[in-house]
Write an enzyme that holds these catalytic residues in place. Structure first.
Site, PDB file in Angstrom:
ATOM      1  N   LYS A   1     -97.593  -9.036  33.507  1.00  0.00           N
ATOM      2  CA  LYS A   1     -96.370 -10.056  33.302  1.00  0.00           C
ATOM      3  C   LYS A   1     -96.919 -11.307  34.059  1.00  0.00           C
ATOM      4  O   LYS A   1     -97.711 -11.195  35.187  1.00  0.00           O
ATOM      5  CB  LYS A   1     -95.283  -9.718  33.765  1.00  0.00           C
ATOM      6  CG  LYS A   1     -94.434  -8.587  33.065  1.00  0.00           C
ATOM      7  CD  LYS A   1     -93.222  -8.201  33.702  1.00  0.00           C
ATOM      8  CE  LYS A   1     -92.185  -7.361  32.852  1.00  0.00           C
ATOM      9  NZ  LYS A   1     -91.028  -7.038  33.158  1.00  0.00           N
TER      10      LYS A   1
ATOM     11  N   ARG B   1     -95.100   5.138  32.014  1.00  0.00           N
ATOM     12  CA  ARG B   1     -95.485   4.604  33.143  1.00  0.00           C
ATOM     13  C   ARG B   1     -94.469   4.879  34.290  1.00  0.00           C
ATOM     14  O   ARG B   1     -94.986   5.053  35.447  1.00  0.00           O
ATOM     15  CB  ARG B   1     -94.892   3.242  32.845  1.00  0.00           C
ATOM     16  CG  ARG B   1     -95.085   2.110  33.878  1.00  0.00           C
ATOM     17  CD  ARG B   1     -94.870   0.543  33.419  1.00  0.00           C
ATOM     18  NE  ARG B   1     -94.448  -0.307  34.258  1.00  0.00           N
ATOM     19  CZ  ARG B   1     -95.449  -0.920  34.837  1.00  0.00           C
ATOM     20  NH1 ARG B   1     -96.729  -0.634  34.743  1.00  0.00           N
ATOM     21  NH2 ARG B   1     -95.224  -2.065  35.845  1.00  0.00           N
TER      22      ARG B   1
ATOM     23  N   HIS C   1     -92.269   3.116  28.448  1.00  0.00           N
ATOM     24  CA  HIS C   1     -92.076   3.083  29.670  1.00  0.00           C
ATOM     25  C   HIS C   1     -91.960   4.356  30.462  1.00  0.00           C
ATOM     26  O   HIS C   1     -92.171   4.588  31.917  1.00  0.00           O
ATOM     27  CB  HIS C   1     -90.703   2.294  29.869  1.00  0.00           C
ATOM     28  CG  HIS C   1     -91.215   0.948  30.472  1.00  0.00           C
ATOM     29  ND1 HIS C   1     -91.931   0.155  30.520  1.00  0.00           N
ATOM     30  CD2 HIS C   1     -90.509   0.742  31.785  1.00  0.00           C
ATOM     31  CE1 HIS C   1     -91.855  -0.856  31.220  1.00  0.00           C
ATOM     32  NE2 HIS C   1     -91.028  -0.449  32.374  1.00  0.00           N
TER      33      HIS C   1
ATOM     34  N   HIS D   1     -96.461  -4.629  40.292  1.00  0.00           N
ATOM     35  CA  HIS D   1     -95.074  -5.455  40.833  1.00  0.00           C
ATOM     36  C   HIS D   1     -95.259  -6.342  41.719  1.00  0.00           C
ATOM     37  O   HIS D   1     -96.075  -6.141  42.657  1.00  0.00           O
ATOM     38  CB  HIS D   1     -94.276  -4.040  41.424  1.00  0.00           C
ATOM     39  CG  HIS D   1     -93.972  -3.185  40.053  1.00  0.00           C
ATOM     40  ND1 HIS D   1     -93.411  -2.065  40.573  1.00  0.00           N
ATOM     41  CD2 HIS D   1     -93.647  -3.314  38.844  1.00  0.00           C
ATOM     42  CE1 HIS D   1     -92.943  -1.326  39.377  1.00  0.00           C
ATOM     43  NE2 HIS D   1     -93.117  -2.213  38.537  1.00  0.00           N
TER      44      HIS D   1
ATOM     45  N   ARG E   1     -97.255  -1.068  30.617  1.00  0.00           N
ATOM     46  CA  ARG E   1     -96.188  -1.256  29.892  1.00  0.00           C
ATOM     47  C   ARG E   1     -96.694  -1.146  28.318  1.00  0.00           C
ATOM     48  O   ARG E   1     -97.821  -1.697  28.213  1.00  0.00           O
ATOM     49  CB  ARG E   1     -95.712  -2.481  30.160  1.00  0.00           C
ATOM     50  CG  ARG E   1     -95.308  -2.830  31.519  1.00  0.00           C
ATOM     51  CD  ARG E   1     -95.154  -4.428  31.962  1.00  0.00           C
ATOM     52  NE  ARG E   1     -94.832  -4.491  33.211  1.00  0.00           N
ATOM     53  CZ  ARG E   1     -95.078  -4.945  34.307  1.00  0.00           C
ATOM     54  NH1 ARG E   1     -96.556  -4.949  33.907  1.00  0.00           N
ATOM     55  NH2 ARG E   1     -94.776  -5.330  35.367  1.00  0.00           N
TER      56      ARG E   1
ATOM     57  N   TYR F   1     -88.965   2.768  40.485  1.00  0.00           N
ATOM     58  CA  TYR F   1     -89.532   3.455  39.564  1.00  0.00           C
ATOM     59  C   TYR F   1     -90.177   4.825  40.015  1.00  0.00           C
ATOM     60  O   TYR F   1     -90.138   5.819  39.235  1.00  0.00           O
ATOM     61  CB  TYR F   1     -91.035   2.653  39.211  1.00  0.00           C
ATOM     62  CG  TYR F   1     -91.010   1.623  37.985  1.00  0.00           C
ATOM     63  CD1 TYR F   1     -91.896   1.716  37.078  1.00  0.00           C
ATOM     64  CD2 TYR F   1     -90.131   0.517  38.265  1.00  0.00           C
ATOM     65  CE1 TYR F   1     -91.669   0.730  36.046  1.00  0.00           C
ATOM     66  CE2 TYR F   1     -90.180  -0.525  37.139  1.00  0.00           C
ATOM     67  CZ  TYR F   1     -90.909  -0.321  36.143  1.00  0.00           C
ATOM     68  OH  TYR F   1     -90.772  -1.359  35.216  1.00  0.00           O
TER      69      TYR F   1
END
Length: 295
Positions: free
Chosen positions: A170, A244, A241, A267, A146, A276
């Site tokens: 994250k 990614r 992104h 994830h 990211r 994705y």
């Protein structure tokens, strides 16, 4: 309970859970809008009912908010009321039955192999900023990063001996992913020939530095990528992104297991990874024709 007390308590909970500052700020903004709307109707946090939230959702839609925006705001509200329920402030979450507007799922922009090569190979390596950008985007594609993750990398995040990268993702979750050889070479060249030219003093730990010797921001990463996309004469819509997305799709096309891709992307749920890695119907048909014995 006042709205300010409720929102401060929820923010403290998010801090304790390790939610990133940018995400907390987004929640705070969305929930402050709910608070303004509710206070205008003399509603306190624990007095808000399901029917009130339905009216609020209708208000958002009538104000012109996009479906994705409404869905995000309702998710923030659901999180707030889950927190109030767990702390015993309310008996049940009035947002539990609140359905978000249905959104059409757009396929992410995915670069094919030739487009990735055109983009990365046409970043020159004459100036420190060019050497930095080549290393930055080679690494972003090689590891599926990211834009925020690119900016949080430190010099020590790159482990050349083990050929891997340590990423702070994250929710402050750390993951370790392999680095491809082109990315390793590009990063090594940047560290050997360019980073010291950008560095101002010895205190900055960031891997990728700005002209001022500071850590880059996500907007800096997007801006520099836009420059090189134009240079490679690629169609628009190529964001960090998109690199990614391309990383995930190319792994899937190469036969990688979906669970492995999930771990590489960081994830929490495999359902996110499936979005994705969705590919266009024409590419699916081509793969089917090549792979299925009865195609």
């Amino acid at each position: 309970m006042s709205w300010s007390t409720a929102l401060d308590a929820y923010d403290s909970e998010l801090v304790a859970r390790g939610v990133a500052p940018r995400s907390r700020q987004a929640y705070a903004t969305d929930l402050a809008q709910l608070a303004d709307w509710a206070e205008g109707r003399s509603l306190e946090p624990e007095g808000v009912a399901y029917k009130d939230l339905r009216r609020y959702a209708a208000h958002l839609s009538q104000s012109g908010a996009a479906k994705a925006t409404v869905a995000r705001k309702l998710a923030a509200i659901r999180g707030l009321y889950d927190s109030l329920r767990r702390s015993g402030q309310i008996p049940q979450n009035p947002a539990d039955l609140l359905s978000a507007p249905k959104r059409g799922q757009k396929l992410p922009r995915v670069l094919n192999h030739d487009e990735v090569e055109a983009l990365l190979d046409r970043i020159p390596a004459h100036t420190p900023l060019e050497v930095r950008d080549r290393a930055m985007f080679e690494l972003a594609y090689s590891c599926g990063l990211r834009s925020e993750e690119v900016t949080t990398l430190d010099v020590v995040s790159v482990e050349f001996d083990s050929e891997q990268l340590r990423i702070e993702g994250k929710g402050s979750k750390t993951r370790i992913v392999p680095i491809g050889e082109p990315a390793q070479r590009a990063v090594a060249r940047y560290l050997e020939t360019a980073r010291h030219a950008l560095q101002r003093g010895e205190g900055e730990k960031a891997l990728f530095l700005s002209k001022a010797g500071k850590r880059l921001s996500p907007s800096d990463v997007s801006r520099r990528l836009t420059k090189w996309v134009r240079n490679a004469a690629l169609a628009g819509g190529v964001s960090p992104h998109a690199l990614r997305h391309s990383f995930a799709t190319h792994l899937l096309e190469g036969g990688a297991d979906l669970r492995a891709i999930q771990e590489l992307l960081g994830h929490a749920s495999v359902s996110t990874t499936q979005i994705y890695t969705r590919v266009e119907p024409s590419r699916l048909r081509a793969q089917y024709a090549r792979s299925h014995p009865r195609a």
